[in-house]
Design a protein around this motif. Structure first.
Motif, PDB file in Angstrom:
ATOM      1  N   ALA A 265       6.432   9.877   4.441  1.00 56.45           N
ATOM      2  CA  ALA A 265       6.077   8.540   4.896  1.00 56.45           C
ATOM      3  C   ALA A 265       6.738   7.511   4.000  1.00 56.45           C
ATOM      4  O   ALA A 265       6.985   7.759   2.827  1.00 56.45           O
TER       5      ALA A 265
ATOM      6  N   ARG B 132      -5.300   8.147   3.402  1.00 57.91           N
ATOM      7  CA  ARG B 132      -4.873   6.955   4.140  1.00 57.91           C
ATOM      8  C   ARG B 132      -4.460   5.903   3.118  1.00 57.91           C
ATOM      9  O   ARG B 132      -4.732   6.042   1.926  1.00 57.91           O
ATOM     10  N   GLY B 133      -3.855   4.838   3.588  1.00 52.31           N
ATOM     11  CA  GLY B 133      -3.445   3.782   2.676  1.00 52.31           C
ATOM     12  C   GLY B 133      -4.646   2.990   2.197  1.00 52.31           C
ATOM     13  O   GLY B 133      -5.635   2.849   2.906  1.00 52.31           O
TER      14      GLY B 133
ATOM     15  N   LEU C 122       0.830  12.917   2.293  1.00 51.13           N
ATOM     16  CA  LEU C 122       1.505  12.510   3.518  1.00 51.13           C
ATOM     17  C   LEU C 122       3.001  12.371   3.213  1.00 51.13           C
ATOM     18  O   LEU C 122       3.532  11.288   3.048  1.00 51.13           O
TER      19      LEU C 122
ATOM     20  N   SER D   6       3.731   1.280   4.148  1.00 55.20           N
ATOM     21  CA  SER D   6       2.776   1.963   5.012  1.00 55.20           C
ATOM     22  C   SER D   6       1.565   1.082   5.293  1.00 55.20           C
ATOM     23  O   SER D   6       1.146   0.292   4.457  1.00 55.20           O
TER      24      SER D   6
ATOM     25  N   THR E 214     -10.473   4.784  -1.034  1.00 54.91           N
ATOM     26  CA  THR E 214     -10.159   5.561   0.170  1.00 54.91           C
ATOM     27  C   THR E 214     -11.013   6.807   0.338  1.00 54.91           C
ATOM     28  O   THR E 214     -11.393   7.148   1.456  1.00 54.91           O
TER      29      THR E 214
ATOM     30  N   THR F  12      -2.419   0.114   6.298  1.00 55.62           N
ATOM     31  CA  THR F  12      -3.792   0.590   6.143  1.00 55.62           C
ATOM     32  C   THR F  12      -4.428   0.659   7.527  1.00 55.62           C
ATOM     33  O   THR F  12      -3.994  -0.034   8.454  1.00 55.62           O
TER      34      THR F  12
ATOM     35  N   TRP G 195       0.819  -1.209   0.000  1.00 56.09           N
ATOM     36  CA  TRP G 195       0.000   0.000   0.000  1.00 56.09           C
ATOM     37  C   TRP G 195       0.848   1.252   0.000  1.00 56.09           C
ATOM     38  O   TRP G 195       1.757   1.383   0.792  1.00 56.09           O
ATOM     39  N   SER G 196       0.494   2.148  -0.877  1.00 58.98           N
ATOM     40  CA  SER G 196       1.172   3.442  -0.874  1.00 58.98           C
ATOM     41  C   SER G 196       0.339   4.422  -0.081  1.00 58.98           C
ATOM     42  O   SER G 196      -0.888   4.351  -0.094  1.00 58.98           O
ATOM     43  N   LEU G 197       1.004   5.327   0.563  1.00 55.57           N
ATOM     44  CA  LEU G 197       0.267   6.399   1.242  1.00 55.57           C
ATOM     45  C   LEU G 197       0.028   7.522   0.250  1.00 55.57           C
ATOM     46  O   LEU G 197       0.796   7.719  -0.679  1.00 55.57           O
TER      47      LEU G 197
ATOM     48  N   GLN H 217      -9.528  12.676   7.742  1.00 55.71           N
ATOM     49  CA  GLN H 217      -8.601  12.045   6.797  1.00 55.71           C
ATOM     50  C   GLN H 217      -9.247  10.837   6.139  1.00 55.71           C
ATOM     51  O   GLN H 217      -9.081  10.604   4.940  1.00 55.71           O
TER      52      GLN H 217
ATOM     53  N   THR I  56       6.451   4.925   1.650  1.00 55.30           N
ATOM     54  CA  THR I  56       5.310   4.491   0.852  1.00 55.30           C
ATOM     55  C   THR I  56       5.246   2.994   0.637  1.00 55.30           C
ATOM     56  O   THR I  56       4.187   2.446   0.398  1.00 55.30           O
TER      57      THR I  56
END
Lengths: 373, 311
Positions: free
Chosen positions: B150, B181-182, B147, B155, B188, B157, B141-143, B175, B152
């Motif tokens: 972080a 968020r991830g 953000l 990261s 999302t 979820t 998961w990428s943020l 958020q 990526t």
């Protein structure tokens, strides 16, 4: 000549000479024996026309049978059969159907506006034989002019006016009885089984006319509409007039007609030729041009459920369709396809343009055949 | 006069077609796609575009080879591709995305007879198959870009944090609503999904039954289990699934009560998998599971005809 109880005599709408007895083309392509009369253009009324003697229920019913009146809302069922109630004590509601059976059609609207007195005369006539029941006129909410005109008259005759939502198929008997009496007609039953008699307003005025003057049903108010006719209007025509002559009276064809219908766009029957005559129960002739007849290809069912949520009888046309394709008789029985009144809403809303009402009809025929075995 | 057309009634039809419905679904998914691009960058668009194009291509190719009528024009393959793309992480390998499209269109949809004949949701099933086949890629998961700083690649979820699988700070509710968020490309941004869902409801493409039953069950069940109900509702693919996947016509019941049962079942299975399953997320599995039950739910919830005696 009248034969059998469920039949009705036909009278000539013109004065003239009988030319021959021939066969005419019916909408379904078959032929039917007919008397061809050449009009002398005078429209003379036969001198034997006198009011019938109506004293009791039996003489009333035979008068209705003689009047040649059939269900003029479109069904064409002989009225004397429908009104021949064995036990009038069974009747609680008499519903006058003023809901136009489909879009485009405004012939009953003409009756309400032009023959409002006769509607109430007809109601008084029924009162004589049915007794003092609840008489209710069911009129759709978009017919403001009719409601305004009939309301004070209804009050005078202690008749109720029920303003109905202006939706199709409000003119369907089961739907109308539910909206005017709150009663649900069980499957396989008739309005009388829940204490209701339903009669179309034009049917009523025609019966009244015969009892009052002896003039049987010889002419009909017909709505002529559609993009392929020059002047859209309501026309009073003698029964038997060919569609061709009727269209000519309405300024002729505006463009090459693609499709001609007896009745409305939802349940109307497409005819194969404009030689077909106006029948007693013809309330509209729709002449469709290219605009209304764009071909649509049907695709696979995507199970969207639109046919299910739009069916006024709460049937499940998509499931009936698949049961029909599998020839699954038991399932068709379970899905109660016999309740279908063939209003066509399922086919209308189907996004895949599937001929659902058609398979309902075929499924009903299949069930009938299976039970005959 | 030339030959008149004689055919069965009705002689007029509603303007709604399968194509117009699919087009509405595509329109309804646009806010989520835009949000995905803003949140995850240009690659989000690339992934979705690859899925859409390959899905449409496979549909065309399969029908060409099998000499079937070309149904690309009904846009259903495009919808499948769009949904699949929105259900993938932004860093997914493109060849894996193409593989997913092939599974969705050829295996799940066309081999069962094409549009209207498949029993399982093509996008969901393809996603599940990708999840078990490309496990690492599918859970990388990428943020969102905002953000900054972080890591990526790893990261977590919110669901992973809730499940205790990963460490980290839960994002704020705002958020969560905005999608910061991830997660997958299209799942999302809750606000974008709600706009799309509202559009489908207003256009009467879907009814309220499934989303309300699905979301309601998740909320009530997680609260009853002493979990953070709101976060369970807003995280993972619940909202995307409830409005866009559990409302797929072909693979879900067409009766109102059937839709309610379907939604409740989806919500129930989602929570069960989240609480006791191996995966932190269960929406896809839940919907697939309920897809299998759909014919039986429909049979149980046949409508009773007007005036009809009990069958």
């Amino acid at each position: 000549m009248q034969g059998g109880f469920v039949s009705s005599p036909i009278y000539s709408g013109v004065s003239g000479v009988v030319k021959k007895i021939d066969e005419v083309l019916l909408s379904n392509g078959s032929k039917c024996p007919a008397v061809i009369i050449e009009s002398d253009g005078k429209g003379e009324i036969f001198e034997g026309i006198t009011p019938p003697e109506v004293t009791d229920m039996a003489s009333f019913i035979s008068a209705v049978a003689q009047s040649g009146v059939v269900g003029l809302g479109g069904a064409g069922f002989p009225s004397h059969v429908k009104l021949n109630v064995k036990d009038v004590g069974q009747i609680e509601h008499v519903v006058i159907n003023c809901a136009e059976c489909e879009g485009y059609i405004t012939s009953d609207t003409r009756t309400m506006l032009d023959k409002s007195d006769e509607i109430f005369e007809g109601i008084e006539l029924l009162r004589r034989f049915f007794g003092d029941k609840r008489f209710v006129l069911g009129i759709e909410s978009n017919k403001k002019e009719c409601i305004d005109k009939l309301t004070p008259m209804a009050k005078e005759h202690s008749v109720e006016i029920k303003v109905l939502p202006s939706v199709y198929p409000m003119g369907g008997e089961k739907v109308l009885v539910y909206y005017t009496t709150g009663r649900v007609i069980p499957e396989g039953k008739l309005p009388l089984d829940v204490g209701a008699v339903v009669i179309n307003c034009t049917t009523l005025t025609s019966i009244n006319q015969y009892v009052k003057t002896g003039m049987p049903l010889v002419e009909k108010t017909v709505t002529v509409a559609g993009s392929a006719v020059n002047e859209e209007k309501n026309v009073i025509v003698p029964v038997g007039t060919s569609i061709k002559d009727l269209v000519e009276f309405c300024g002729g064809y505006k463009e090459e007609p693609q499709k001609i219908l007896y009745g409305g766009p939802m349940m109307g029957i497409s005819v194969c030729s404009d030689e077909c005559p106006v029948l007693k129960n013809t309330n509209a002739i729709l002449v469709f041009g290219k605009k209304e007849t764009a071909a649509e290809q049907s695709g696979e069912c995507i199970n969207c459920g639109r046919c299910v949520s739009h069916c006024p009888m709460r049937l499940m046309p998509t499931m009936i369709n698949s049961a029909f394709e599998k020839k699954d008789i038991d399932r068709l029985k379970k899905l109660k396809v016999t309740v279908c009144m063939e209003c066509g809403c399922c086919s209308y809303v189907c996004p895949a343009k599937r001929p659902l009402v058609q398979t309902n009809k075929l499924a009903k025929a299949m069930l009938k055949q299976a039970s005959a075995k | 006069m030339s030959q008149l057309i004689t055919e069965v009634s009705p002689h007029i039809h509603d303007k709604t077609t399968v194509r117009s419905i699919m087009l509405d679904v595509i329109i309804a998914l646009m806010p989520a796609l835009v949000a995905g691009i803003i949140l995850f960058g240009f690659r989000a668009l690339l992934v979705v575009a690859v899925c859409v194009i390959s899905s449409v291509f496979f549909e065309w190719l399969f029908e060409l080879i099998c000499k079937k009528k070309n149904t690309v024009g009904d846009l259903s393959a495009a919808v499948t591709g769009l949904l699949l793309g929105l259900n993938l992480p932004v860093e997914i390998e493109l060849w894996q995305a193409i593989f997913g499209s092939a599974v969705a269109i050829i295996v799940v949809k066309q081999l069962f007879g094409g549009i209207g004949k498949n029993f399982a949701n093509p996008a969901i099933t393809a996603r599940i198959i990708m999840l078990v086949t490309f496990s690492s890629g599918m859970s990388r998961w990428s943020l969102p870009l905002v953000l900054e700083g972080a890591d990526t690649a790893t990261s977590a979820t919110p669901l992973a944090i809730l499940a205790g699988v990963s460490d980290g700070q839960l994002p704020s509710v705002w958020q969560m609503l905005l999608g910061v968020r991830g997660g997958c490309i299209g799942e999302t941004c809750i606000i974008a999904l709600l706009i799309g869902g509202a559009y489908l409801l207003i256009k009467r493409c879907i009814t309220w039954h499934t989303p309300v039953a699905f979301l309601g069950t998740v909320l009530v069940m997680t609260l009853a289990l002493g979990e953070n109900g709101l976060y369970h509702l807003l995280s993972g693919g619940v909202v995307l699934g409830a409005f866009f996947m559990a409302t797929d016509y072909t693979t879900t019941p067409c009766t109102p009560w059937g839709k309610v049962i379907f939604g409740v079942g989806c919500g129930f299975m989602t929570v069960v998998i989240r609480m006791w399953g191996m995966y932190p997320e269960g929406v896809s599995f839940a919907i697939l599971f309920m897809n299998i039950l759909t014919p039986h739910i429909e049979k149980l919830t046949l409508s009773r005809p007007f005036g009809g005696a009990k069958a």
